[in-house]
Design an enzyme around this catalytic site. Sequence first.
Site, PDB file in Angstrom:
ATOM      1  N   GLY A 103      15.603  52.387 -57.600  1.00  0.00           N
ATOM      2  CA  GLY A 103      16.455  52.989 -56.564  1.00  0.00           C
ATOM      3  C   GLY A 103      17.697  52.163 -56.303  1.00  0.00           C
ATOM      4  O   GLY A 103      18.735  52.685 -55.895  1.00  0.00           O
ATOM      5  N   ARG A 104      17.571  50.863 -56.492  1.00  0.00           N
ATOM      6  CA  ARG A 104      18.749  50.011 -56.298  1.00  0.00           C
ATOM      7  C   ARG A 104      18.817  48.942 -57.383  1.00  0.00           C
ATOM      8  O   ARG A 104      19.394  47.875 -57.189  1.00  0.00           O
ATOM      9  CB  ARG A 104      18.730  49.371 -54.934  1.00  0.00           C
ATOM     10  CG  ARG A 104      17.470  48.581 -54.675  1.00  0.00           C
ATOM     11  CD  ARG A 104      17.678  47.663 -53.558  1.00  0.00           C
ATOM     12  NE  ARG A 104      16.413  47.205 -53.037  1.00  0.00           N
ATOM     13  CZ  ARG A 104      16.322  46.425 -52.003  1.00  0.00           C
ATOM     14  NH1 ARG A 104      17.409  46.009 -51.394  1.00  0.00           N
ATOM     15  NH2 ARG A 104      15.160  46.030 -51.566  1.00  0.00           N
ATOM     16  N   ASP A 134       3.952  49.618 -58.648  1.00  0.00           N
ATOM     17  CA  ASP A 134       5.337  49.657 -59.152  1.00  0.00           C
ATOM     18  C   ASP A 134       5.945  48.259 -59.158  1.00  0.00           C
ATOM     19  O   ASP A 134       7.032  48.062 -59.702  1.00  0.00           O
ATOM     20  CB  ASP A 134       6.199  50.601 -58.303  1.00  0.00           C
ATOM     21  CG  ASP A 134       6.116  50.295 -56.823  1.00  0.00           C
ATOM     22  OD1 ASP A 134       5.005  50.336 -56.263  1.00  0.00           O
ATOM     23  OD2 ASP A 134       7.163  49.983 -56.209  1.00  0.00           O
ATOM     24  N   ASN A 135       5.265  47.293 -58.560  1.00  0.00           N
ATOM     25  CA  ASN A 135       5.763  45.914 -58.557  1.00  0.00           C
ATOM     26  C   ASN A 135       4.924  45.023 -59.467  1.00  0.00           C
ATOM     27  O   ASN A 135       4.912  43.804 -59.300  1.00  0.00           O
ATOM     28  CB  ASN A 135       5.763  45.360 -57.125  1.00  0.00           C
ATOM     29  CG  ASN A 135       6.798  46.050 -56.251  1.00  0.00           C
ATOM     30  OD1 ASN A 135       7.765  46.617 -56.757  1.00  0.00           O
ATOM     31  ND2 ASN A 135       6.601  46.010 -54.947  1.00  0.00           N
ATOM     32  N   ASP A 195       9.983  41.588 -58.486  1.00  0.00           N
ATOM     33  CA  ASP A 195      10.330  42.210 -57.203  1.00  0.00           C
ATOM     34  C   ASP A 195      10.023  41.292 -56.022  1.00  0.00           C
ATOM     35  O   ASP A 195       9.068  41.497 -55.275  1.00  0.00           O
ATOM     36  CB  ASP A 195       9.628  43.564 -57.018  1.00  0.00           C
ATOM     37  CG  ASP A 195      10.451  44.681 -57.635  1.00  0.00           C
ATOM     38  OD1 ASP A 195      11.387  44.380 -58.408  1.00  0.00           O
ATOM     39  OD2 ASP A 195      10.176  45.861 -57.357  1.00  0.00           O
ATOM     40  N   LYS A 214      20.495  44.100 -59.076  1.00  0.00           N
ATOM     41  CA  LYS A 214      19.769  44.614 -57.909  1.00  0.00           C
ATOM     42  C   LYS A 214      20.732  44.668 -56.730  1.00  0.00           C
ATOM     43  O   LYS A 214      21.267  43.631 -56.328  1.00  0.00           O
ATOM     44  CB  LYS A 214      18.578  43.701 -57.584  1.00  0.00           C
ATOM     45  CG  LYS A 214      17.710  44.215 -56.445  1.00  0.00           C
ATOM     46  CD  LYS A 214      16.443  43.385 -56.339  1.00  0.00           C
ATOM     47  CE  LYS A 214      15.564  43.819 -55.176  1.00  0.00           C
ATOM     48  NZ  LYS A 214      14.326  43.030 -55.114  1.00  0.00           N
ATOM     49  N   GLY A 265      20.949  51.868 -51.965  1.00  0.00           N
ATOM     50  CA  GLY A 265      21.076  51.189 -53.258  1.00  0.00           C
ATOM     51  C   GLY A 265      21.622  49.778 -53.155  1.00  0.00           C
ATOM     52  O   GLY A 265      21.898  49.135 -54.168  1.00  0.00           O
TER      53      GLY A 265
HETATM   54  P1  AMP Z   1      10.172  47.958 -53.149  1.00  0.00           P
HETATM   55  O1  AMP Z   1       9.352  48.090 -51.911  1.00  0.00           O
HETATM   56  O2  AMP Z   1      11.357  47.078 -53.042  1.00  0.00           O
HETATM   57  O3  AMP Z   1       9.354  47.698 -54.372  1.00  0.00           O
HETATM   58  O4  AMP Z   1      10.834  49.407 -53.358  1.00  0.00           O
HETATM   59  C1  AMP Z   1      10.102  50.598 -53.481  1.00  0.00           C
HETATM   60  C2  AMP Z   1      11.021  51.695 -53.942  1.00  0.00           C
HETATM   61  O5  AMP Z   1      12.099  51.885 -53.015  1.00  0.00           O
HETATM   62  C3  AMP Z   1      11.688  51.453 -55.286  1.00  0.00           C
HETATM   63  O6  AMP Z   1      11.817  52.707 -55.912  1.00  0.00           O
HETATM   64  C4  AMP Z   1      13.016  50.894 -54.896  1.00  0.00           C
HETATM   65  O7  AMP Z   1      13.981  51.056 -55.901  1.00  0.00           O
HETATM   66  C5  AMP Z   1      13.349  51.723 -53.661  1.00  0.00           C
HETATM   67  N1  AMP Z   1      14.279  51.047 -52.756  1.00  0.00           N
HETATM   68  C6  AMP Z   1      14.029  49.985 -51.943  1.00  0.00           C
HETATM   69  N2  AMP Z   1      15.132  49.629 -51.257  1.00  0.00           N
HETATM   70  C7  AMP Z   1      16.117  50.477 -51.637  1.00  0.00           C
HETATM   71  C8  AMP Z   1      17.500  50.629 -51.296  1.00  0.00           C
HETATM   72  N3  AMP Z   1      18.108  49.844 -50.402  1.00  0.00           N
HETATM   73  N4  AMP Z   1      18.193  51.617 -51.905  1.00  0.00           N
HETATM   74  C9  AMP Z   1      17.606  52.429 -52.801  1.00  0.00           C
HETATM   75  N5  AMP Z   1      16.325  52.346 -53.161  1.00  0.00           N
HETATM   76  C10 AMP Z   1      15.574  51.390 -52.591  1.00  0.00           C
HETATM   77 MG    MG Z   2       9.704  47.380 -56.199  1.00  0.00          MG
END
Ligand code: AMP
Ligand code: MG
Length: 526
Positions: free
Chosen positions: A101-102, A269-270, A279, A122, A135
């Site tokens: 997502g980012r 996913d991590n 992550d 990132k 993002g």
């Molecule tokens: P995370 O908890 O960081 O592993 O993120 C879980 C999901 O949310 C993943 O698909 C990330 O890419 C998305 N995500 C987290 N923060 C953001 C953000 N600021 N913008 C876009 N996507 C995000």
């Molecule tokens: Mg993640």
Amino acid sequence: MLNFDNRFVRELPGDSEQRNQPRQVFGACWSPVTPTPVAAPTLLAHSREVAADLDLDDQDMASPAMLGALSGNRLLPGMLGYASCYGGHQFGQWAGQLGDGRAILLGETVNRRGQRFELQLKGAGPTPYARRADGRAVLRSSIREFLCSEAMHHLGVPTTRALSLVGSGENVVRDMFYDGHPIAEPGAIVCRVAPSFTRFGHFELLAARGEHALLQRLVDFTIARDFPALVGTREQKLGAWFHEVCERTARLMAHWLRVGFVHGVMNTDNMSILGLTIDYGPYGWVDNFDPGWTPNTTDASSRRYCFARQPEIARWNLERLADALLPLLPKAEKPTRSAPVAELAAAIDRYDEVYSAEFCTAFAAKLGLRSWTPDDGELLADLFELMRLAEIDMTGFFRQLAQLDIGQADPEALREAFYRDDLRQQFAPDLARWLLRYSARLRHDGQPAERRMATMNQANPRFVLRNYLAQQAIERAEQGDTQRIHELLEVLRHPFDEQPGRAAFSARRPDWARHKAGCSTLSCSS
Ligand code: AMP
Ligand code: MG
């Protein structure tokens, strides 16, 4: 400079849709996306070792073209922007499509030694997987990712790396405590580097959607690119590959436990297919030893991802990966405990074996023992319980233990590892008794003191990225002073060395940091 060979996009199908709009992406492993430029990028820090891995020197890193690439303002020749598509189980529940997502991949480089690395920004703007988010990433979380990736590498823990930390010159709005008080914070972009950023969730999403042909392609691709040593028929390779993933994950968990690292968000996913730490979000380092400690505020009530549960959760995550691979096994054999299915189950059993063996080897070294014997389990368990009750600092205790004179076994030698005087006095008799048992064990082990100290000092870091140290560097950087980031990066490059003049960086958590946000607990808002 950089030599790109972008196999992921070349060999796997991409999204035909070009618009950068949030959406579900079917039948593809990636979507094309261009980073969103930022106003005023500055290179705040970089890792020389990672640059060297990529055949980049200081001059390359200082070039405007490189800054442009690392901030997402331009692509260098050979670079391609794309985001990959994955899903995952979050906090035990299937969450559907997540994706980068980012995170925006810039392609795969191959260095002069033939080593392949994916580059990933990132915080360089939204992708089709951004859902409603922006993002972007804030400076505080980017500093934490940058420093911790490098710290982990130098501690010998498998990890994705961080090439650079770039300030974007733009603000990002975050509601840090999820309490309806969003504030504008400085934004940043980290360029992460790893041979592969593929996660368990990449396979899970395709399996969940019944996209089995693509799932098979992704498995074939992953084995060919990231596990080229595996040979045999397709089925044999699948089994051997899953085995390898289980073993690597087991080794990673033993590493986390030995250094006192808590990831904080072990969603599938991590989880890296290469067994790398990936992550860095609301992670933390154990200060006072507490198996139930979790740094993640979102996890505070369930403690699913607390320190001591990490190996169990990794196993659960491997089971989810095994579920995702089942559709690739011959149908007739599924209902029975047939050979290939049994092979996946055996690999999970192997996870337990490897984890236990690695854990014992690591803690034998931490205790200065030449080898682990069955009785040592009890000695260690009793120590853990004592450390928990007496709130003993994990890193400090093990480092100071090397200095113990086993003829004396004096608890005073470990004075500095205690956070509270009352608990130190209360538990002094217990510690004395434990030290007597430990000294007897060392005498039986029969290693000369100098040799024991030397191994212990290679196993017990003097310097880790304590939560408060990262927070201090963040607060200074938010005021425009990046000096502390550079100091920490330098100190953490040699975590096992005594570093004259740098003792302050190994000090246990000060009282002011005990309950301060960023030092004791962190939210996912990053
Ligand atoms: P995370 O908890 O960081 O592993 O993120 C879980 C999901 O949310 C993943 O698909 C990330 O890419 C998305 N995500 C987290 N923060 C953001 C953000 N600021 N913008 C876009 N996507 C995000
Ligand atoms: Mg993640």
